[in-house]
Design a protein around this motif. Sequence first.
Motif, PDB file in Angstrom:
ATOM      1  N   LEU A  99       6.559  16.638  -5.339  1.00  0.00           N
ATOM      2  CA  LEU A  99       7.660  16.590  -6.299  1.00  0.00           C
ATOM      3  C   LEU A  99       7.944  17.968  -6.880  1.00  0.00           C
ATOM      4  CD1 LEU A  99       6.836  13.256  -8.176  1.00  0.00           C
ATOM      5  CD2 LEU A  99       8.518  13.625  -6.371  1.00  0.00           C
ATOM      6  N   VAL A 100       6.905  18.744  -7.155  1.00  0.00           N
ATOM      7  CA  VAL A 100       7.109  20.095  -7.685  1.00  0.00           C
ATOM      8  C   VAL A 100       7.845  20.961  -6.669  1.00  0.00           C
ATOM      9  CG1 VAL A 100       5.927  22.207  -8.376  1.00  0.00           C
ATOM     10  CG2 VAL A 100       5.181  20.005  -9.295  1.00  0.00           C
ATOM     11  N   LEU A 101       7.433  20.886  -5.400  1.00  0.00           N
ATOM     12  CA  LEU A 101       8.096  21.690  -4.369  1.00  0.00           C
ATOM     13  C   LEU A 101       9.555  21.266  -4.197  1.00  0.00           C
ATOM     14  CD1 LEU A 101       5.264  21.903  -1.673  1.00  0.00           C
ATOM     15  CD2 LEU A 101       5.831  23.533  -3.490  1.00  0.00           C
ATOM     16  N   ASN A 102       9.810  19.961  -4.247  1.00  0.00           N
ATOM     17  CA  ASN A 102      11.197  19.491  -4.164  1.00  0.00           C
ATOM     18  C   ASN A 102      12.020  20.009  -5.332  1.00  0.00           C
ATOM     19  OD1 ASN A 102      10.879  18.125  -1.796  1.00  0.00           O
ATOM     20  ND2 ASN A 102      10.693  16.090  -2.721  1.00  0.00           N
ATOM     21  N   ALA A 103      11.451  19.992  -6.525  1.00  0.00           N
ATOM     22  CA  ALA A 103      12.178  20.469  -7.703  1.00  0.00           C
ATOM     23  C   ALA A 103      12.503  21.949  -7.583  1.00  0.00           C
ATOM     24  CB  ALA A 103      11.356  20.190  -8.961  1.00  0.00           C
ATOM     25  N   VAL A 104      11.549  22.761  -7.091  1.00  0.00           N
ATOM     26  CA  VAL A 104      11.809  24.191  -6.912  1.00  0.00           C
ATOM     27  C   VAL A 104      12.908  24.409  -5.875  1.00  0.00           C
ATOM     28  CG1 VAL A 104      10.797  26.381  -6.178  1.00  0.00           C
ATOM     29  CG2 VAL A 104       9.481  24.827  -7.630  1.00  0.00           C
ATOM     30  N   ASP A 105      12.879  23.635  -4.781  1.00  0.00           N
ATOM     31  CA  ASP A 105      13.937  23.758  -3.764  1.00  0.00           C
ATOM     32  C   ASP A 105      15.303  23.381  -4.323  1.00  0.00           C
ATOM     33  OD1 ASP A 105      12.158  24.592  -1.864  1.00  0.00           O
ATOM     34  OD2 ASP A 105      11.814  22.576  -1.039  1.00  0.00           O
ATOM     35  N   ALA A 106      15.341  22.487  -5.319  1.00  0.00           N
ATOM     36  CA  ALA A 106      16.618  22.050  -5.898  1.00  0.00           C
ATOM     37  C   ALA A 106      17.185  23.059  -6.881  1.00  0.00           C
ATOM     38  CB  ALA A 106      16.442  20.703  -6.598  1.00  0.00           C
ATOM     39  N   MET A 107      16.443  24.172  -7.160  1.00  0.00           N
ATOM     40  CA  MET A 107      16.923  25.205  -8.101  1.00  0.00           C
ATOM     41  C   MET A 107      16.966  26.549  -7.386  1.00  0.00           C
ATOM     42  SD  MET A 107      14.999  24.126 -11.661  1.00  0.00           S
ATOM     43  CE  MET A 107      13.343  24.278 -10.985  1.00  0.00           C
ATOM     44  N   PRO A 108      17.864  26.703  -6.392  1.00  0.00           N
ATOM     45  CA  PRO A 108      17.908  27.975  -5.655  1.00  0.00           C
ATOM     46  C   PRO A 108      18.304  29.152  -6.529  1.00  0.00           C
ATOM     47  CG  PRO A 108      19.803  26.605  -5.105  1.00  0.00           C
ATOM     48  CD  PRO A 108      18.881  25.747  -5.918  1.00  0.00           C
ATOM     49  N   GLY A 109      18.980  28.899  -7.586  1.00  0.00           N
ATOM     50  CA  GLY A 109      19.370  29.976  -8.488  1.00  0.00           C
ATOM     51  C   GLY A 109      18.481  30.092  -9.700  1.00  0.00           C
ATOM     52  N   GLY A 110      17.385  29.392  -9.713  1.00  0.00           N
ATOM     53  CA  GLY A 110      16.484  29.410 -10.857  1.00  0.00           C
ATOM     54  C   GLY A 110      16.782  28.276 -11.812  1.00  0.00           C
ATOM     55  N   GLY A 111      15.916  28.128 -12.801  1.00  0.00           N
ATOM     56  CA  GLY A 111      16.098  27.059 -13.781  1.00  0.00           C
ATOM     57  C   GLY A 111      14.795  26.752 -14.473  1.00  0.00           C
ATOM     58  N   THR A 112      14.711  25.542 -15.011  1.00  0.00           N
ATOM     59  CA  THR A 112      13.535  25.118 -15.770  1.00  0.00           C
ATOM     60  C   THR A 112      12.910  23.907 -15.104  1.00  0.00           C
ATOM     61  OG1 THR A 112      14.511  25.923 -17.817  1.00  0.00           O
ATOM     62  CG2 THR A 112      12.703  24.355 -18.013  1.00  0.00           C
ATOM     63  N   LEU A 113      11.605  23.980 -14.887  1.00  0.00           N
ATOM     64  CA  LEU A 113      10.845  22.871 -14.310  1.00  0.00           C
ATOM     65  C   LEU A 113       9.894  22.355 -15.384  1.00  0.00           C
ATOM     66  CD1 LEU A 113       9.792  21.097 -12.004  1.00  0.00           C
ATOM     67  CD2 LEU A 113       8.291  22.992 -11.336  1.00  0.00           C
ATOM     68  N   THR A 114       9.985  21.066 -15.688  1.00  0.00           N
ATOM     69  CA  THR A 114       9.191  20.454 -16.743  1.00  0.00           C
ATOM     70  C   THR A 114       8.303  19.381 -16.146  1.00  0.00           C
ATOM     71  OG1 THR A 114      10.953  20.864 -18.358  1.00  0.00           O
ATOM     72  CG2 THR A 114       9.258  19.256 -18.960  1.00  0.00           C
ATOM     73  N   LEU A 115       6.980  19.446 -16.469  1.00  0.00           N
ATOM     74  CA  LEU A 115       6.025  18.409 -16.093  1.00  0.00           C
ATOM     75  C   LEU A 115       5.580  17.732 -17.377  1.00  0.00           C
ATOM     76  CD1 LEU A 115       3.869  20.373 -13.487  1.00  0.00           C
ATOM     77  CD2 LEU A 115       5.884  18.973 -13.087  1.00  0.00           C
ATOM     78  N   ARG A 116       5.796  16.431 -17.454  1.00  0.00           N
ATOM     79  CA  ARG A 116       5.570  15.713 -18.710  1.00  0.00           C
ATOM     80  C   ARG A 116       4.744  14.469 -18.440  1.00  0.00           C
ATOM     81  NH1 ARG A 116      10.935  13.898 -21.235  1.00  0.00           N
ATOM     82  NH2 ARG A 116      11.059  16.123 -21.757  1.00  0.00           N
ATOM     83  N   THR A 117       3.781  14.196 -19.352  1.00  0.00           N
ATOM     84  CA  THR A 117       3.027  12.935 -19.317  1.00  0.00           C
ATOM     85  C   THR A 117       3.175  12.267 -20.669  1.00  0.00           C
ATOM     86  OG1 THR A 117       0.988  14.016 -20.041  1.00  0.00           O
ATOM     87  CG2 THR A 117       1.349  13.822 -17.660  1.00  0.00           C
ATOM     88  N   ARG A 118       3.178  10.936 -20.667  1.00  0.00           N
ATOM     89  CA  ARG A 118       3.258  10.176 -21.915  1.00  0.00           C
ATOM     90  C   ARG A 118       2.866   8.735 -21.646  1.00  0.00           C
ATOM     91  NH1 ARG A 118       9.076   8.481 -22.200  1.00  0.00           N
ATOM     92  NH2 ARG A 118      10.075   9.362 -20.349  1.00  0.00           N
ATOM     93  N   LEU A 119       2.683   8.013 -22.723  1.00  0.00           N
ATOM     94  CA  LEU A 119       2.250   6.617 -22.647  1.00  0.00           C
ATOM     95  C   LEU A 119       3.349   5.731 -23.203  1.00  0.00           C
ATOM     96  CD1 LEU A 119       0.020   4.493 -22.070  1.00  0.00           C
ATOM     97  CD2 LEU A 119      -0.734   4.852 -24.444  1.00  0.00           C
ATOM     98  N   ARG A 120       3.717   4.703 -22.442  1.00  0.00           N
ATOM     99  CA  ARG A 120       4.705   3.720 -22.896  1.00  0.00           C
ATOM    100  C   ARG A 120       4.018   2.377 -23.001  1.00  0.00           C
ATOM    101  NH1 ARG A 120      10.484   4.690 -19.808  1.00  0.00           N
ATOM    102  NH2 ARG A 120      10.911   6.759 -20.677  1.00  0.00           N
ATOM    103  N   GLY A 121       4.195   1.745 -24.162  1.00  0.00           N
ATOM    104  CA  GLY A 121       3.544   0.465 -24.385  1.00  0.00           C
ATOM    105  C   GLY A 121       4.494  -0.689 -24.198  1.00  0.00           C
ATOM    106  N   ALA A 122       4.149  -1.844 -24.792  1.00  0.00           N
ATOM    107  CA  ALA A 122       4.973  -3.056 -24.713  1.00  0.00           C
ATOM    108  C   ALA A 122       6.303  -2.810 -25.392  1.00  0.00           C
ATOM    109  CB  ALA A 122       4.248  -4.221 -25.376  1.00  0.00           C
ATOM    110  N   GLY A 123       7.348  -3.423 -24.849  1.00  0.00           N
ATOM    111  CA  GLY A 123       8.681  -3.288 -25.430  1.00  0.00           C
ATOM    112  C   GLY A 123       9.350  -1.984 -25.067  1.00  0.00           C
ATOM    113  N   SER A 124       8.876  -1.302 -24.074  1.00  0.00           N
ATOM    114  CA  SER A 124       9.455  -0.035 -23.673  1.00  0.00           C
ATOM    115  C   SER A 124      10.722  -0.269 -22.875  1.00  0.00           C
ATOM    116  CB  SER A 124       8.446   0.735 -22.819  1.00  0.00           C
ATOM    117  OG  SER A 124       8.211   0.020 -21.609  1.00  0.00           O
ATOM    118  N   ALA A 125      11.331   0.846 -22.491  1.00  0.00           N
ATOM    119  CA  ALA A 125      12.581   0.746 -21.735  1.00  0.00           C
ATOM    120  C   ALA A 125      12.405   0.080 -20.392  1.00  0.00           C
ATOM    121  CB  ALA A 125      13.169   2.156 -21.543  1.00  0.00           C
TER     122      ALA A 125
END
Length: 895
Positions: A646-672
């Motif tokens: 996924l990281v390599l795909n994201a870098v390939d999708a930004m040939p002109g540069g950009g921002t790559l964000t890796l995020r972790t979080r916890l979603r409980g009951a009643g989430s989206a």
Amino acid sequence: ASLRLLGHALDVELRLDDLGLREHILRHGLHLTRMGPATSSAYALLGAAMLLSRHARSALAAQLLALLALLIGWLGLTRFLFGGVPLLPFATMAMRTALVIVFLAGGVLMLNPEVGIAALLRSPGPGGGSARRLMPAALVVPLLAGILTLEAHHARLFAVEQAFALFALSTLLTLGGAVWLTGAQLERVDADRRQAARSVSESQRLLQAIIDGAPLVVRVKDLLGRYLLVNREFERETGRSRDEVRGRTDDELFAGPAAPGLPRLDATTVGETRLLDLVKPPGNGDRIFLSSAGSLHDEDGERFAVFGVAADVTLQKRAEARLLMQVERLNLLDQTTRAVGEHRDLASIFRVVLLSLEEHLAADFGCICLCQPDRTRLQIRSVGDRSRALALELGLTERSEITVDGNGLGRCLRGELVYEPEIAGSAYPLPALLARGGLESLVIAPLKLHEDVFGVLLVACRAAGAYSSTDCEFLRQLSTHLALATHQGQLHERLQAAYDHLRDSQEEIVRRERLSALGRLARGIAHDVNNVITPAALYADELLEHEENLSAGTRERLEVIRRAIRDVGQTVSRLHDVYRERQADRAVEAVNLNAMVAQVVELTRARWRDWPERDGVVVALITDLADDLPRVDAVESEIRDALTNLVLNAVDAMPGGGTLTLRTRLRGAGSAENRPAGEPRVVLEVIDTGIGMSEEVQNRCLEPFYTTKGERGTGLGLVMVHSLVERRGATMQIESAPNAGTTVRLMFPAGTAAARAERPGPALVARPLHILLVDDDALILRTLRNILALDGHRIEVAAGGQLGIDAFRVACGSADSFDLVITDLGMPTVDGRAVAAAVKALSAATPVMLLTGWGESLRQDRPTYPHIDYVLGKPPRIDELRRALVELKGGTAPH
């Protein structure tokens, strides 16, 4: 002439030299002669008469002036006809002058033949004829009589008294004869007039008899609009007798609203004959008359009266209206049928039919219903566009159901067309419901095919009795065409469904074949790669386990090497998973996603930082990691590979540069994600600000071999990620838009086994064994022998299947027999299965371990190898190899 006349009037001799006109007259070739007062007066009168003759209004005055000039010329001429002095001294002139004046005066009189004397002489009537006969006698006879009487007197033939008596007698005889002839002519004209009057009277009686017998309304008026002639039909229609209407106008006879209904003939506007349809006024019903109006002319073409003839064409018009309505209905049926023929699906067919009914028929509500299987209910399949508001109010929306009652719907399902002109007060549910919505009349037509009624067409109107027999017949024919079209539409839908199923099946077969080919290719790659990396993996494990003098840096590097080797093995093994359905899971462990993110960041640093910077592109990497993130049950190498992909795909999708964000979080009951209560989800997101994906690319991004990277891409990256997350009970979401970046979200169930969060304790080591190693790869044989020898095992090797069988046969039955055989699967001539079969034939109790580059796939596919006791994939870890030996031969002591 005017100048001379002015001179005589002023008694002054006007000279040209005095007036200064001589030069002008001579230059233009004119001559000024001497003339007397009579001549000057005559010429002046003739000039004025000619000027006035140019205008129609002054023509009569011009003729009067010409007559005065003619009289002056006649007086001047009498001196030469009778000799001596003129009758009046004023009229003295030359003879030629008198003749010129007479002829000029006669010519001026004839300049405008439409008025005065000229008109009288040209008239074809009795007056003109009398004038033409009397005029020569009145002009010539007195003149000749006077001349003859004068000559006789000069010749002394008669005395003066006798001469005048002779003159009087001749004049009397001449004028008397002219009067007698004129009277006789007038008498004949009067006789002809009386005969014509009698003929006209007889013609009128005959005409009256004819028109009285005609079934037409006939009337004749003069140019002032007064009635001259009417017939009995006129009397019957108007209620007025002919004596009552004769000589009176429409305004005098018919006042109020009755007058406009009659054919009024305006004498000032009616020219040519014309036809027009008229409707009788109130009180006479809706009868229609075809009226003809025109002008009557005399023999000279003069219009003297106007006529009108009217025929009662009510029945013909009603028949024409019915015929026209039938033609319109047939045209509408044809148009609707053609429009239906242009569509294939039922929804479009129903919509076209209802739209045609709403536009061309009195339809305030229309719908089409199809029978349910039990035939006690009808389901509304389509409602007209203009009927939707009322349908919503009445609860008759699409997919709602109507219970078949015992009257209208029941009869219709038996094949009858049902027409209810007034549904107010109906005791049946459907008509009563429609009546509550303000509808008054209802038509229900059956949709019938081969005597099978499978639905109804329902049309209702707010007006009572809104549908005629023609409308009902049209709806019956339309329902027949609609039934055929519906049947064809249903056949088309079934055919389309079969075609779609066949196409999907074909696509699935093609997809499976492609994945199968990929799997076979992957298994071959896995075998070769696993064989190559096995020595490196074993030696890395051996160094980390036995070398105590390694520096911290060296140990860390060896750990990275060992991890990379294991990941390679897992990666090539997972290529096999792409084409298989979900198989038995590998051994999972509790994986810390935050630690995994940190590892991937380091592993891919060159790709997201070094390579872009070489090209002058900057990719900013942001990590947003949640604290106290629960571990997830997964295979660590799989998660690492997926995140790396996924990281390599994201870098390939930004040939002109950009921002790559890796995020972790916890979603409980009643989430989206609407997960059930008590089942939290650990979310790992990879977000880029690149070019994004269109809807078409998103729909196909999980299709094997589909790629937008051209030759650089394989089309397998996201497929493998999706495959592994599904195997681990996770889900993957992709959110993207063109030029708006992409977010890939992996959602894992939180780990449920606390024991999986702990590292396994030290494994037992099998007691020293006598082991036979069979493989065609010398490097693998040497590596395995060295590794196993460190645990105290006695190892013998065979570089091929047949050599292995021979070595086992020699040792079999001796005191130095083998405790265990470890063999490769793929070997030339004699493979591992043949080796295992031979070993079991010689010693069924001796366990056989299959150590092969196919090992992982063989374990998961669970093939039937009756002579194999244990399957271990290459590259094996030392602890896995020890565990296998313990399982096969039992352990001795912790290592």
